[in-house]
Design a protein around this motif. Structure first.
Motif, short mmCIF file in Angstrom:
data_model
loop_
_atom_site.label_atom_id
_atom_site.label_comp_id
_atom_site.label_asym_id
_atom_site.label_seq_id
_atom_site.Cartn_x
_atom_site.Cartn_y
_atom_site.Cartn_z
N VAL A 18 0.84 -1.20 0.00
CA VAL A 18 0.00 0.00 0.00
C VAL A 18 0.88 1.25 0.00
CG1 VAL A 18 -1.62 1.37 1.37
CG2 VAL A 18 -2.01 -1.08 1.05
N ALA A 19 1.94 1.22 0.79
CA ALA A 19 2.85 2.37 0.85
C ALA A 19 3.43 2.67 -0.53
CB ALA A 19 3.96 2.11 1.86
N ALA A 20 3.79 1.61 -1.26
CA ALA A 20 4.38 1.80 -2.59
C ALA A 20 3.35 2.39 -3.56
CB ALA A 20 4.91 0.47 -3.12
N ILE A 21 2.12 1.90 -3.50
CA ILE A 21 1.09 2.38 -4.42
C ILE A 21 0.69 3.81 -4.10
CG2 ILE A 21 -1.31 2.06 -5.15
CD1 ILE A 21 -0.91 -0.95 -4.76
N ILE A 22 0.50 4.11 -2.83
CA ILE A 22 0.04 5.46 -2.47
C ILE A 22 1.16 6.48 -2.70
CG2 ILE A 22 0.65 5.70 -0.03
CD1 ILE A 22 -2.79 6.34 -1.62
N SER A 23 2.41 6.05 -2.54
CA SER A 23 3.53 6.94 -2.85
C SER A 23 3.57 7.25 -4.34
CB SER A 23 4.85 6.28 -2.41
OG SER A 23 5.95 7.07 -2.81
N VAL B 125 -4.62 1.95 -9.87
CA VAL B 125 -5.86 1.23 -9.60
C VAL B 125 -5.68 -0.26 -9.88
CG1 VAL B 125 -8.27 0.93 -10.29
CG2 VAL B 125 -7.33 3.23 -10.03
N LYS B 126 -5.03 -0.56 -10.98
CA LYS B 126 -4.79 -1.96 -11.34
C LYS B 126 -3.93 -2.65 -10.29
CE LYS B 126 -2.73 -4.86 -14.95
NZ LYS B 126 -1.99 -4.86 -16.25
N ARG B 127 -2.88 -1.99 -9.86
CA ARG B 127 -2.01 -2.56 -8.83
C ARG B 127 -2.77 -2.78 -7.52
NH1 ARG B 127 2.93 1.37 -8.32
NH2 ARG B 127 3.50 -0.11 -6.67
N GLY B 128 -3.65 -1.84 -7.20
CA GLY B 128 -4.44 -1.98 -5.99
C GLY B 128 -5.37 -3.19 -6.05
N ASP C 176 -11.46 -4.09 5.02
CA ASP C 176 -12.06 -2.76 5.09
C ASP C 176 -11.08 -1.69 4.60
OD1 ASP C 176 -14.37 -3.84 6.05
OD2 ASP C 176 -13.95 -3.40 8.15
N ALA C 177 -9.82 -1.83 5.00
CA ALA C 177 -8.80 -0.88 4.54
C ALA C 177 -8.66 -0.94 3.03
CB ALA C 177 -7.46 -1.19 5.21
N GLN C 178 -8.73 -2.14 2.47
CA GLN C 178 -8.59 -2.30 1.02
C GLN C 178 -9.74 -1.62 0.27
OE1 GLN C 178 -6.31 -3.32 -0.89
NE2 GLN C 178 -7.28 -3.78 -2.84
N GLN C 179 -10.95 -1.76 0.77
CA GLN C 179 -12.09 -1.12 0.13
C GLN C 179 -11.91 0.40 0.08
OE1 GLN C 179 -15.57 -2.44 2.26
NE2 GLN C 179 -15.54 -4.48 1.35
N ASN C 180 -11.43 0.96 1.16
CA ASN C 180 -11.22 2.40 1.21
C ASN C 180 -10.03 2.83 0.36
OD1 ASN C 180 -13.11 3.83 3.35
ND2 ASN C 180 -12.63 1.81 4.15
N LEU C 181 -9.00 1.99 0.30
CA LEU C 181 -7.87 2.30 -0.57
C LEU C 181 -8.31 2.37 -2.02
CD1 LEU C 181 -4.80 2.60 -1.14
CD2 LEU C 181 -4.72 0.10 -1.31
N ALA D 127 -5.78 4.66 6.29
CA ALA D 127 -4.62 4.58 7.18
C ALA D 127 -4.99 4.10 8.59
CB ALA D 127 -3.91 5.93 7.23
N PRO D 128 -6.06 4.64 9.22
CA PRO D 128 -6.42 4.15 10.56
C PRO D 128 -6.78 2.67 10.58
CG PRO D 128 -7.45 6.28 10.16
CD PRO D 128 -6.86 5.84 8.85
N LEU D 129 -7.44 2.18 9.54
CA LEU D 129 -7.81 0.77 9.50
C LEU D 129 -6.58 -0.13 9.36
CD1 LEU D 129 -11.03 0.95 7.30
CD2 LEU D 129 -10.90 0.23 9.69
N ILE D 130 -5.60 0.32 8.60
CA ILE D 130 -4.35 -0.44 8.49
C ILE D 130 -3.65 -0.47 9.85
CG2 ILE D 130 -2.05 -0.48 7.45
CD1 ILE D 130 -3.28 0.65 4.91
#
Length: 251
Positions: free
Chosen positions: A80-85, A126-129, A140-145, A199-202
């Protein structure tokens, strides 16, 4: 009196008692009491050893499962850190730099092409996610990501479509410019969703698994609230907002 005149001998009518069966004499194959006790002792020891081995196997399996689950959670956070970065540095930052760098007021087709190139990078995120391996604790964190990434990708798609009209003149240009400003709200919404949900869910999932010391990355795609104003958009792209004339690119 003759011999044959004697009274006949009476035979008792009561049945004879059957003879009791003889018990077989002990043979050499019978187990002596001492040997039977030794056998029971060996059986008890074998059962005890079996139980100990079973407990060791159960503990080992649980340890392996726990270790695998911990690794999966750490891997998810790292991915997630890599994708959001990438979303922040290869999508949002170049997009707003393009608009605010003083070069966005050129030909509409050129600007649209550049925005579409950035859009492709957003769609790749989006594809990577979607391809992430997601532990059950991170659903739940994934849905929000995915909502965060979809908001950014969708906003860029619509902005690219609106740019040719927004860089024109008249009512159509004003309407398109206002619509682009509205799409900037999607970037703001993505920041709120990420900071308040993803982030809080992670962090919560990591904490519940006893994993401490990991950094959950932050994310901000919208550089400032001024981008929510149609006048800022018009100035950046050389377009026209309601009640204004065409402006130069924002400094």
């Amino acid at each position: 009196m003759s011999f044959f005149d004697d009274e006949p001998t009476q035979v008792s009518s009561s049945p004879r008692r059957p003879a009791e069966p003889r018990r077989p004499a002990p043979t050499g194959g019978d187990t002596p009491p001492g040997d039977r006790q030794s056998m029971r002792t060996r059986q008890a020891i074998a059962v005890g050893v079996g139980l100990v081995l079973l407990l060791i196997i159960i503990v080992g399996v649980k340890s392996c499962v726990s270790s695998a689950n911990e690794s999966a959670l750490k891997d998810y956070n790292r991915n997630v850190a890599a994708i959001i970065s990438d979303s922040d540095n290869q999508v949002s930052a170049p997009f707003f730099k393009l608009l605010g760098g003083g070069t966005a007021g050129g030909a509409a087709t050129d600007l649209q092409v550049q925005v579409n190139q950035i859009r492709l990078a957003a769609e790749e995120d989006v594809k990577r996610g979607n391809e992430l391996s997601v532990p059950s604790e991170m659903r739940d964190a994934q849905q929000n990501l995915m909502l965060v990434l979809d908001l950014r990708s969708g906003a860029l798609t619509k902005i690219a479509e609106l740019l040719p009209k927004a860089q024109g003149t008249g009512q159509a240009a004003e309407t398109a410019t206002s619509a682009i400003a509205g799409q900037m709200q999607a970037f703001l919404a993505s920041d709120v969703v990420y900071s308040q949900r993803t982030a809080p869910l992670i962090k919560q999932a990591l904490s519940q698994a006893g994993i401490d010391g990991l950094t959950v990355p932050t994310s901000q795609s919208l550089p400032g609230y001024t981008w929510l104003a149609p006048s800022t958009i018009a100035a950046a792209i050389g377009g026209q907002a309601a009640g204004t004339t065409s402006g130069a690119a924002a400094p």
